[in-house]
Write an enzyme that holds these catalytic residues in place. Structure first.
Site, PDB file in Angstrom:
ATOM      1  N   GLU A 105      -1.929  -2.554  -3.343  1.00 58.91           N
ATOM      2  CA  GLU A 105      -2.953  -2.362  -2.305  1.00 58.91           C
ATOM      3  C   GLU A 105      -3.276  -0.881  -2.118  1.00 58.91           C
ATOM      4  O   GLU A 105      -4.430  -0.516  -1.915  1.00 58.91           O
ATOM      5  CB  GLU A 105      -2.475  -2.986  -0.992  1.00 58.91           C
ATOM      6  N   GLU A 125       3.202 -11.554  -1.954  1.00 55.29           N
ATOM      7  CA  GLU A 125       3.519 -11.813  -0.543  1.00 55.29           C
ATOM      8  C   GLU A 125       3.647 -13.290  -0.211  1.00 55.29           C
ATOM      9  O   GLU A 125       4.443 -13.694   0.633  1.00 55.29           O
ATOM     10  CB  GLU A 125       2.453 -11.171   0.360  1.00 55.29           C
TER      11      GLU A 125
END
Ligand code: T1G
Length: 699
Positions: A105, A125
């Protein structure tokens, strides 16, 4: 220094380092901001390269911070990404190795990305019951394409950077050094005065995005079972398609915060930590050097011995396998080859790999051939006499320092150790059947087991891809000692009014892979019968339902005899309820004078799970397990306990220990109520409002 800067010509190279996986912890986040500001203020710097500088670019958020105040401390990962996105000088990320979660990210927030061709790229995640919470759901679809991004985010499975070469994600795929290539790109960008592209401004290109999302929603809803995260991931990705960037970010944020609080995510995060914590033994530090294991010996080429051998062959470790008769040896080797051939047929390995593995296996009938083994594992009958004969032989032939292990599942490892003149080299390695498939390995530490012996076996377990948990010596160790209480309750439920299919259905409905009776039929009811016969002698006060013995007296040993608690048809593993068994159970209730009553599913589930919990509390108190999370790991890795419930001790924590005690007190008033005396530790923690798991206490 966690974050360092060096100037190469006019390029500032910012390197962050946070072993073991370069997690983006607080110090790294702070350092990244400081280094950026320094580079922006330095007029000599015209471009910035950011890199992880090890085999990891970054494993993402530092999960060790998850339950600490640091996780809330500024700068947050969002602030770091925003700062880098706002940079007035071009920023290029050099993805030198694995880039996961927040690491990827961060990369998506900068202007340019260079990745090593074989770097693993992913947003895992969802495996922790979460969604990528730092812009991943918004930026990855823009950069890697909607379908790639959706697959990566919903599965959590990383891919090699080179497989994304035809997307906009990477500006350059590096065959050599990603950092060098990033510096070269920085030179080009500066020389050409190139603009500063931002992924957030890119459009998601897809010929039929809404159709694709609709189709995906149906597929994900069907496949995600009890887990809320996959659909939440999809919601956020859909927002990336349908809404402006900043609104999409809000959808992502709301999803992330909601998932953080779900019991499923808490349980998954607990399971992740618990498994890693299990490999750490408190009194064994890094100063304890493991012994070298270059060759393994195995006694017994039956189902267990053969399965155990395969683990080592798969890891490239040569094995000598011993049997008492040529015929048994031949049969064992044939089974191992058959297993490998089956894997080859399914495309899981090549014919050459089968030969390679078989080539590492040496059969023998002579103990003397075990003289060069660094570790010898015994997998013979569960009887002291059989173990004694083997260990006395091993004591004679094993080289000094060789580790001598017993695969016993119930016997006293200290007694076995004393069959040798070197109890310090002896321990238990309790594999679960089928041993080449099941992840769990209980490592049984005897009174005399040397620290380096234990350290060796824990390291070896990692090598053969097992989840190892240390247990002290007691009857049944952690897993089977607890399952005995669970089986006893299952039996009492039959006495009182339930039938096997009802008990199994109730516990399977809450997520167990298999209820106690289907499990008994699979494992063989005669095994429990043999253990109970020993118990009747050794612990005459322990009560059991007689139904399991009656079943065995009927010759119903389980799937292997075509009938057990259930009926089976040839070539079909489906369990069909049996009128004959039901009649036996009903008659037995009458024989013991119990009026059968209707038992609801809630009672079945509570009695089965709380019986595990109470025994788990005894095990913890006695120091058989070092921590509650070890018990959870045993049940998650070896007994089909649903991962999203975190294991029995975590489950009890989630329910609240005072509620567990209250239920136990109710059951104590009923049939066989003696079984419900709460363990002192359980009572103590409940009174103090505490949990079993202190580190991963559910919020
Ligand atoms: N932070 C800190 N430590 C970590 C870590 C992490 N992210 N990941 C692993 N470790 C530790 C682990 O505990 C072990 O420690 C050692 O590293 C080796 O791990 C906002 C919120 C990286 C592929 O989910 O998938 O970013 O036991 O034994 O098989 O969106 O660990 O040696 O002391 O597993 O080589 C997203 C989870 C976070 C990555 C390495 N990241 N980790 O596997 O070794 S959420 C993850 C893994 C996030 C943002 C969100 C794997 C691995 P120790 P290991 P491995």
């Amino acid at each position: 220094m966690p974050v360092t800067s060096a100037i190469h010509d006019f390029v500032a190279v910012i390197t962050f380092s946070n072993p073991p996986v370069n997690g983006l912890g607080q110090a790294i986040r702070r350092g990244l901001i400081d280094a950026l500001n320094e580079a922006l203020e330095n007029d000599a710097v015209k471009a910035i390269v950011v890199t992880g500088g090890s085999q990891y670019f970054s494993g993402g958020a530092d999960i060790r911070e998850f339950n600490t105040p640091q996780v809330q401390m500024e700068p947050s990962l969002h602030s770091v990404i925003n700062a880098y996105e706002a940079s007035t000088k071009p920023v290029i990320v050099a993805i030198n190795g694995t880039a996961l979660g927040g690491g990827l990210e961060l990369s998506l927030g900068v202007n340019y990305r260079v990745a090593s061709a074989n770097a693993l790229i992913g947003l895992p995640e969802v495996k922790l019951g979460l969604l990528p919470g730092a812009g991943g759901t918004q930026r990855l679809p823009r950069a890697a394409g909607l379908e790639n991004a959706l697959n990566m985010i919903v599965s959590g499975t990383p891919v090699l950077a080179k497989t994304l070469a035809d997307t906009r994600l990477f500006d350059r795929i590096s065959q050599g050094d990603a950092q060098d290539d990033a510096i070269a790109l920085a030179h080009e960008v500066v020389a050409a005065g190139k603009p500063l592209p931002h992924v957030r401004d890119w459009k998601i290109d897809h010929p039929n995005a809404e159709g694709f999302l609709g189709f995906s929603r149906t597929a994900i809803a069907a496949a995600s079972g009890p887990y809320p995260a996959p659909l939440r991931c999809l919601d956020a990705i859909e927002a990336a398609v349908l809404k402006p960037f900043d609104e999409g970010m809000q959808v992502e944020r709301a999803g992330f915060m909601a998932l953080l609080e779900t019991p499923e995510s808490k349980a998954l995060r607990h399971a992740f930590f618990a498994e890693r914590a299990a490999s750490k033994v408190t009194d064994i530090g890094s100063d304890v050097k493991p012994r070298e294991i270059k060759r393994v010996g195995i006694i017994g080429a039956g189902t267990m011995g053969g399965g155990i051998a395969m683990n080592f062959l798969n890891a490239g470790i040569p094995v000598t396998i011993l049997e008492v008769k040529q015929e048994f040896l031949d049969r064992g080797l044939t089974t191992i080859r058959k297993n490998y051939d089956n894997s080859a047929k399914k495309g899981r390995m090549t014919a050459e790999q089968v030969e390679q593995r078989m080539g590492l296996l040496t059969p023998t009938l002579a103990y003397a051939d075990l003289g060069d083994a660094d570790m010898i594992i015994e997998a013979v009958f569960e009887e002291y006499d059989a173990k004694k004969a083997v260990f006395e032989q091993l004591d004679k032939v094993a080289k000094p320092g060789a580790i001598l292990a017993s695969n016993t599942s119930t016997l006293d490892v200290d007694r076995i150790a004393n069959f040798t003149s070197r109890p310090q080299d002896v321990l238990g390695t309790h594999f679960f059947s089928p041993a080449n498939v099941m992840k769990l390995l209980e490592v049984v530490r005897g009174k005399a087991t040397a620290k380096d012996v234990l350290a060796t076996v824990m390291a070896l377990a990692k090598k053969i891809k097992k989840t190892a948990v240390v247990s002290g010596v007691c009857d049944g160790f952690i897993g089977n000692r607890m399952i005995e209480q669970y089986s006893r309750q299952a039996g009492f439920l039959l006495d009182e009014g339930a039938l096997p299919q009802q008990v199994d259905r109730a516990i399977e409905k809450i997520g167990f892979a298999m209820g106690p009776f289907r499990m008994g039929d699979l494992a063989g009811n005669d095994i429990g019968w043999a253990i109970r016969k020993r118990r009747y002698r050794e612990k005459p006060d322990m009560t059991y339902s007689k139904t399991a013995d009656l079943l065995c007296e009927m010759g119903r040993y389980g799937q292997k005899t075509g009938s057990g608690w259930y009926d089976y048809k040839a070539g079909d593993r489906t369990a069909y309820p049996s009128a004959e068994v039901d009649a036996m159970i009903v008659k037995h209730s009458a024989d013991i004078g119990v009026t059968r009553r209707k038992i609801d599913d809630k009672e079945i589930v509570e009695r089965l799970i709380y019986s595990l919990v109470n025994e788990g509390a005894h095990i913890l108190e006695e120091g058989i397990a070092a921590k509650a999370s070890d018990i959870d790991t045993v049940y998650l890795a070896g007994y089909g306990f649903p991962v999203w419930r975190g294991g029995p001790m975590f489950y009890a924590d989630t329910v609240g220990l005072s509620h567990v005690i209250a239920a136990m007190n109710r059951y104590a008033k009923g049939y066989q109520g003696d079984a419900w005396e709460p363990a002192p530790l359980l009572r103590k923690l409940a009174d103090a409002g505490q949990s079993f798991n202190t580190t991963a206490k559910p919020a």
